[in-house]
Design a protein around this motif. Structure first.
Motif, PDB file in Angstrom:
ATOM      1  N   LEU A  71      -2.464 155.432  39.991  1.00  0.00           N
ATOM      2  CA  LEU A  71      -2.006 154.061  40.236  1.00  0.00           C
ATOM      3  C   LEU A  71      -0.482 154.013  40.239  1.00  0.00           C
ATOM      4  O   LEU A  71       0.153 154.478  39.292  1.00  0.00           O
ATOM      5  CB  LEU A  71      -2.534 153.124  39.151  1.00  0.00           C
ATOM      6  CG  LEU A  71      -4.032 152.856  39.147  1.00  0.00           C
ATOM      7  CD1 LEU A  71      -4.457 152.214  37.835  1.00  0.00           C
ATOM      8  CD2 LEU A  71      -4.415 151.983  40.330  1.00  0.00           C
ATOM      9  N   PRO A  72       0.128 153.478  41.283  1.00  0.00           N
ATOM     10  CA  PRO A  72       1.583 153.403  41.318  1.00  0.00           C
ATOM     11  C   PRO A  72       2.196 152.645  40.136  1.00  0.00           C
ATOM     12  O   PRO A  72       3.305 152.959  39.710  1.00  0.00           O
ATOM     13  CB  PRO A  72       1.863 152.699  42.647  1.00  0.00           C
ATOM     14  CG  PRO A  72       0.716 153.107  43.516  1.00  0.00           C
ATOM     15  CD  PRO A  72      -0.464 153.096  42.579  1.00  0.00           C
ATOM     16  N   LEU A  73       1.471 151.667  39.575  1.00  0.00           N
ATOM     17  CA  LEU A  73       1.975 150.924  38.417  1.00  0.00           C
ATOM     18  C   LEU A  73       1.624 151.594  37.084  1.00  0.00           C
ATOM     19  O   LEU A  73       1.941 151.065  36.020  1.00  0.00           O
ATOM     20  CB  LEU A  73       1.431 149.489  38.425  1.00  0.00           C
ATOM     21  CG  LEU A  73       2.081 148.531  39.429  1.00  0.00           C
ATOM     22  CD1 LEU A  73       1.308 147.217  39.486  1.00  0.00           C
ATOM     23  CD2 LEU A  73       3.535 148.273  39.074  1.00  0.00           C
ATOM     24  N   PHE A  74       0.971 152.753  37.123  1.00  0.00           N
ATOM     25  CA  PHE A  74       0.537 153.434  35.902  1.00  0.00           C
ATOM     26  C   PHE A  74       1.636 153.561  34.847  1.00  0.00           C
ATOM     27  O   PHE A  74       1.374 153.317  33.666  1.00  0.00           O
ATOM     28  CB  PHE A  74      -0.045 154.815  36.246  1.00  0.00           C
ATOM     29  CG  PHE A  74      -0.515 155.585  35.054  1.00  0.00           C
ATOM     30  CD1 PHE A  74      -1.744 155.322  34.474  1.00  0.00           C
ATOM     31  CD2 PHE A  74       0.277 156.586  34.508  1.00  0.00           C
ATOM     32  CE1 PHE A  74      -2.178 156.040  33.369  1.00  0.00           C
ATOM     33  CE2 PHE A  74      -0.150 157.304  33.407  1.00  0.00           C
ATOM     34  CZ  PHE A  74      -1.384 157.031  32.831  1.00  0.00           C
ATOM     35  N   PRO A  75       2.871 153.906  35.222  1.00  0.00           N
ATOM     36  CA  PRO A  75       3.911 154.046  34.184  1.00  0.00           C
ATOM     37  C   PRO A  75       4.209 152.748  33.430  1.00  0.00           C
ATOM     38  O   PRO A  75       4.808 152.781  32.366  1.00  0.00           O
ATOM     39  CB  PRO A  75       5.146 154.500  34.971  1.00  0.00           C
ATOM     40  CG  PRO A  75       4.617 155.066  36.235  1.00  0.00           C
ATOM     41  CD  PRO A  75       3.369 154.295  36.539  1.00  0.00           C
ATOM     42  N   TYR A  76       3.788 151.621  33.978  1.00  0.00           N
ATOM     43  CA  TYR A  76       4.072 150.325  33.376  1.00  0.00           C
ATOM     44  C   TYR A  76       2.824 149.678  32.762  1.00  0.00           C
ATOM     45  O   TYR A  76       2.831 148.487  32.475  1.00  0.00           O
ATOM     46  CB  TYR A  76       4.659 149.375  34.431  1.00  0.00           C
ATOM     47  CG  TYR A  76       5.810 149.986  35.185  1.00  0.00           C
ATOM     48  CD1 TYR A  76       7.053 150.157  34.579  1.00  0.00           C
ATOM     49  CD2 TYR A  76       5.653 150.421  36.501  1.00  0.00           C
ATOM     50  CE1 TYR A  76       8.106 150.738  35.262  1.00  0.00           C
ATOM     51  CE2 TYR A  76       6.705 150.996  37.188  1.00  0.00           C
ATOM     52  CZ  TYR A  76       7.922 151.160  36.566  1.00  0.00           C
ATOM     53  OH  TYR A  76       8.959 151.736  37.251  1.00  0.00           O
ATOM     54  N   MET A  77       1.764 150.457  32.582  1.00  0.00           N
ATOM     55  CA  MET A  77       0.488 149.900  32.122  1.00  0.00           C
ATOM     56  C   MET A  77       0.092 150.400  30.740  1.00  0.00           C
ATOM     57  O   MET A  77       0.344 151.549  30.397  1.00  0.00           O
ATOM     58  CB  MET A  77      -0.638 150.292  33.082  1.00  0.00           C
ATOM     59  CG  MET A  77      -0.595 149.642  34.418  1.00  0.00           C
ATOM     60  SD  MET A  77      -2.046 150.179  35.364  1.00  0.00           S
ATOM     61  CE  MET A  77      -1.860 149.163  36.807  1.00  0.00           C
ATOM     62  N   ASP A  78      -0.562 149.506  30.014  1.00  0.00           N
ATOM     63  CA  ASP A  78      -1.336 149.875  28.837  1.00  0.00           C
ATOM     64  C   ASP A  78      -2.794 149.760  29.286  1.00  0.00           C
ATOM     65  O   ASP A  78      -3.215 148.707  29.776  1.00  0.00           O
ATOM     66  CB  ASP A  78      -1.079 148.921  27.675  1.00  0.00           C
ATOM     67  CG  ASP A  78       0.337 149.041  27.132  1.00  0.00           C
ATOM     68  OD1 ASP A  78       0.845 150.175  27.036  1.00  0.00           O
ATOM     69  OD2 ASP A  78       0.938 148.002  26.825  1.00  0.00           O
ATOM     70  N   ILE A  79      -3.556 150.848  29.120  1.00  0.00           N
ATOM     71  CA  ILE A  79      -4.922 150.898  29.647  1.00  0.00           C
ATOM     72  C   ILE A  79      -5.897 151.187  28.508  1.00  0.00           C
ATOM     73  O   ILE A  79      -5.658 152.084  27.700  1.00  0.00           O
ATOM     74  CB  ILE A  79      -5.037 151.982  30.746  1.00  0.00           C
ATOM     75  CG1 ILE A  79      -4.101 151.654  31.910  1.00  0.00           C
ATOM     76  CG2 ILE A  79      -6.479 152.111  31.219  1.00  0.00           C
ATOM     77  CD1 ILE A  79      -4.041 152.712  32.993  1.00  0.00           C
ATOM     78  N   LYS A  80      -6.988 150.435  28.502  1.00  0.00           N
ATOM     79  CA  LYS A  80      -8.066 150.656  27.543  1.00  0.00           C
ATOM     80  C   LYS A  80      -9.356 150.888  28.326  1.00  0.00           C
ATOM     81  O   LYS A  80      -9.696 150.088  29.208  1.00  0.00           O
ATOM     82  CB  LYS A  80      -8.213 149.462  26.611  1.00  0.00           C
ATOM     83  CG  LYS A  80      -7.019 149.284  25.698  1.00  0.00           C
ATOM     84  CD  LYS A  80      -7.199 148.092  24.787  1.00  0.00           C
ATOM     85  CE  LYS A  80      -6.019 147.903  23.859  1.00  0.00           C
ATOM     86  NZ  LYS A  80      -4.775 147.604  24.482  1.00  0.00           N
ATOM     87  N   VAL A  81     -10.072 151.956  28.000  1.00  0.00           N
ATOM     88  CA  VAL A  81     -11.272 152.358  28.729  1.00  0.00           C
ATOM     89  C   VAL A  81     -12.485 152.326  27.803  1.00  0.00           C
ATOM     90  O   VAL A  81     -12.410 152.802  26.666  1.00  0.00           O
ATOM     91  CB  VAL A  81     -11.103 153.786  29.306  1.00  0.00           C
ATOM     92  CG1 VAL A  81     -12.381 154.258  29.986  1.00  0.00           C
ATOM     93  CG2 VAL A  81      -9.924 153.853  30.266  1.00  0.00           C
ATOM     94  N   MET A  82     -13.585 151.770  28.319  1.00  0.00           N
ATOM     95  CA  MET A  82     -14.867 151.811  27.613  1.00  0.00           C
ATOM     96  C   MET A  82     -15.925 152.367  28.556  1.00  0.00           C
ATOM     97  O   MET A  82     -16.205 151.746  29.591  1.00  0.00           O
ATOM     98  CB  MET A  82     -15.305 150.403  27.180  1.00  0.00           C
ATOM     99  CG  MET A  82     -14.582 149.861  25.985  1.00  0.00           C
ATOM    100  SD  MET A  82     -15.344 148.331  25.370  1.00  0.00           S
ATOM    101  CE  MET A  82     -15.011 147.199  26.710  1.00  0.00           C
ATOM    102  N   PRO A  83     -16.513 153.526  28.250  1.00  0.00           N
ATOM    103  CA  PRO A  83     -17.626 154.022  29.059  1.00  0.00           C
ATOM    104  C   PRO A  83     -18.841 153.115  28.849  1.00  0.00           C
ATOM    105  O   PRO A  83     -19.083 152.648  27.736  1.00  0.00           O
ATOM    106  CB  PRO A  83     -17.895 155.417  28.510  1.00  0.00           C
ATOM    107  CG  PRO A  83     -16.830 155.709  27.524  1.00  0.00           C
ATOM    108  CD  PRO A  83     -16.142 154.441  27.186  1.00  0.00           C
TER     109      PRO A  83
END
Length: 96
Positions: A71-83
């Motif tokens: 994702l081009p905005l990845f450096p500016y993101m906080d990401i939380k993942v739930m399988p």
């Protein structure tokens, strides 16, 4: 594999506007292509925030990791993942 992903975008206030607009355009193109491929199944904006909730359908944890890092905005993101796993009481055939 199905994943619930929350992405919170935090763009620095001092970033060049032209630069961030180019990044946002690339982000839109990338996300729409993933949607067309069926990998990014759902995308919702969270009201009042620069955030989204998304559902991804990819073959592995590593595939999701690679997709998110792309994702081009990845450096500016906080990401939380739930399988996610299919619930045995679900009546929908397309939620696995």
């Amino acid at each position: 594999m199905i994943f619930h992903v929350r992405m919170d975008v935090n763009i620095p206030l001092d970033i060049d506007e032209e630069k961030i607009n180019k990044i946002k355009l690339k982000e839109k193109e990338y996300s729409q292509e993933l949607q067309r491929q069926g990998k990014w199944r759902h995308l919702w904006r969270i009201s009042g925030e620069y955030s989204n909730i998304s559902i991804f359908d990819v073959e592995s944890n590593e595939a999701l990791h690679d997709l998110l890092q792309g994702l081009p905005l990845f450096p500016y993101m906080d990401i939380k993942v739930m399988p996610l796993n299919r619930h045995p009481s679900s009546i929908r055939d397309d939620d696995s």
